[in-house]
Design a protein around this motif. Sequence first.
Motif, PDB file in Angstrom:
ATOM      1  N   THR A  36     -79.192  43.909  71.336  1.00 52.34           N
ATOM      2  CA  THR A  36     -80.429  44.670  71.108  1.00 52.34           C
ATOM      3  C   THR A  36     -81.045  44.347  69.750  1.00 52.34           C
ATOM      4  O   THR A  36     -82.178  44.741  69.479  1.00 52.34           O
ATOM      5  N   LYS A  37     -80.289  43.652  68.893  1.00 56.57           N
ATOM      6  CA  LYS A  37     -80.839  43.187  67.619  1.00 56.57           C
ATOM      7  C   LYS A  37     -81.465  41.814  67.841  1.00 56.57           C
ATOM      8  O   LYS A  37     -80.759  40.829  68.079  1.00 56.57           O
ATOM      9  N   LYS A  63     -81.726  55.513  64.291  1.00 56.32           N
ATOM     10  CA  LYS A  63     -82.055  54.093  64.292  1.00 56.32           C
ATOM     11  C   LYS A  63     -82.132  53.523  65.707  1.00 56.32           C
ATOM     12  O   LYS A  63     -83.090  52.828  66.041  1.00 56.32           O
ATOM     13  N   THR A  64     -81.129  53.790  66.524  1.00 60.90           N
ATOM     14  CA  THR A  64     -81.118  53.188  67.861  1.00 60.90           C
ATOM     15  C   THR A  64     -80.826  54.187  68.975  1.00 60.90           C
ATOM     16  O   THR A  64     -80.770  53.805  70.141  1.00 60.90           O
ATOM     17  N   HIS A  84     -75.826  53.291  69.744  1.00 58.66           N
ATOM     18  CA  HIS A  84     -75.912  53.085  71.195  1.00 58.66           C
ATOM     19  C   HIS A  84     -74.662  52.446  71.784  1.00 58.66           C
ATOM     20  O   HIS A  84     -74.532  52.338  73.002  1.00 58.66           O
ATOM     21  N   ILE A 123     -85.802  45.272  65.960  1.00 58.68           N
ATOM     22  CA  ILE A 123     -84.818  46.139  66.594  1.00 58.68           C
ATOM     23  C   ILE A 123     -85.416  46.676  67.887  1.00 58.68           C
ATOM     24  O   ILE A 123     -86.478  47.305  67.883  1.00 58.68           O
ATOM     25  N   HIS A 159     -76.066  51.115  62.568  1.00 62.13           N
ATOM     26  CA  HIS A 159     -76.849  50.400  63.579  1.00 62.13           C
ATOM     27  C   HIS A 159     -76.138  50.297  64.925  1.00 62.13           C
ATOM     28  O   HIS A 159     -76.510  49.481  65.758  1.00 62.13           O
ATOM     29  N   SER A 162     -84.873  49.170  70.966  1.00 65.80           N
ATOM     30  CA  SER A 162     -84.047  50.345  71.217  1.00 65.80           C
ATOM     31  C   SER A 162     -84.571  51.152  72.395  1.00 65.80           C
ATOM     32  O   SER A 162     -85.434  50.681  73.138  1.00 65.80           O
TER      33      SER A 162
END
Length: 486
Positions: free
Chosen positions: A324-325, A227-228, A202, A363, A199, A365
């Motif tokens: 970002t989460k 994922k991101t 980024h 999430i 995760h 992103s």
Amino acid sequence: MLHNQNNMPLFDALKAYHERKVIPFDVPGHKHGNGIPEFAEFVGKKVLEIDVNSMKPLDNISNPVSVIKEAEELMAEAYCADHAFFQVNGTTSAVQAMIMSVCKPGEKIIIPRNAHKSATNGLILSGALPVYIQPETNDRLGIAMGVSLESVEMAIAKNSDAKAVFIINPTYYGATSDVKEIVKLAHKHGMVVLVDEAHGAHFPFHPELPQSAMELGADMAAVSLHKTGGSLTQSSVLLLNEGLIDKNTVKTILNLTQTTSASYLLMGSLDVARKMLVTQGEKVLSKILKLTKNARDEINKIDGFYAFGKELIGKPGVYNFDETKLGINVTGLGLTGFEVYDLLRDEYNIQVELGDVLNILAIVSVGDGEKSIEALIKALRDISEKYRGSQGTQIKYAKIALENPEVIVSPRNAFYARKKLVKLDEAEGEVSGESIMAYPPGIPIVTPGERISKEMIYYIKFLKSQHSMLTDTQDPYVENIKVLGI
């Protein structure tokens, strides 16, 4: 050697192949989509025209020597690593390869108990013995955070023969451990550091984000660009810093488990995502961070919700935090996170990443924008006005999931042992022969070789009552569980 990060060698080779209009007498059998016209009409013919097999102009993932090799070198440089290996079996295969590259059967690895199922399966494949360390927990949120330096130090002191320390950077909800100091400590004792950075794809591309594992000196990291980072689902990368682990060993391990028919759609998307992150990442992520900060401010004005963030830094298990989460605690509503998760999907057409007992996780992103964030905030306001429940057993069940189980048999030995099927209600005290987990996040409640406790059974039944997606059991309805015995 510095590379031109504007280059996309693999993606450019794919486009050149497409422009040649090659007549295919190789696999895949759909032959540029002609064999499945209904699917081609829906997804677009061009997508299927570049769904091709390995050939000289496109290189081969098992032994890259041209465009895949060049794309991997660009990826390694982007992530401050010495080497990068493209993965098309997801970060699951990368995590397994990390463990198998370091641990032989019977050798120890220090690992947090809130690791993803891929790590548990890596223990089964390698035969490594887990030395579990308990992650720090936040009682208010009911979730596991990172591990403390002290807990790693204690585990090393008691297990000086361990080969590796496994770290999660960040956790699903965005908490990071003090990876830099953990790396120093592990290296001091001759242990390698493996990092599940699924995760954190980024992280290297914005100064306000936590640092990446490679920047902090880790030996290997498994990174989910899908994922991101913007690449296609299932595309990932395994990163290696030279020194304690041999590159050729890693390559050999990958060729044991990774397909020989790697998807060029997936690999091509890795090439493009890497270019975007390096050349535009700071600009894009600045926008995302601004959106999430504003979202937290707005959500925290809504009765019943608490969107947590950087105020957690300094609390146990939170060295830094990934904003970002967008984790949102829902206890003030008297509803579970599972219930809010379902409401958002069924009533508001919004799919968040997960719900647990006390929280939901969105999430945010590189593909998000103002409209999607505004829709989420609007939905949460409406839920606050229309839906209320009783807090009852929320806290009780949240805490059950965080307890550290008793390991009786190694995961590998339990996996291969003779087993019997028993009713879940009658399994207390037995040694599990399989894993049970809610997905997402895919963190096992019980794994092969662990003693099944009364609390585990209660928690599994609670998850079933919440219509959570339970996986990895032979019985798809989780009425029964396989345990060790004749």
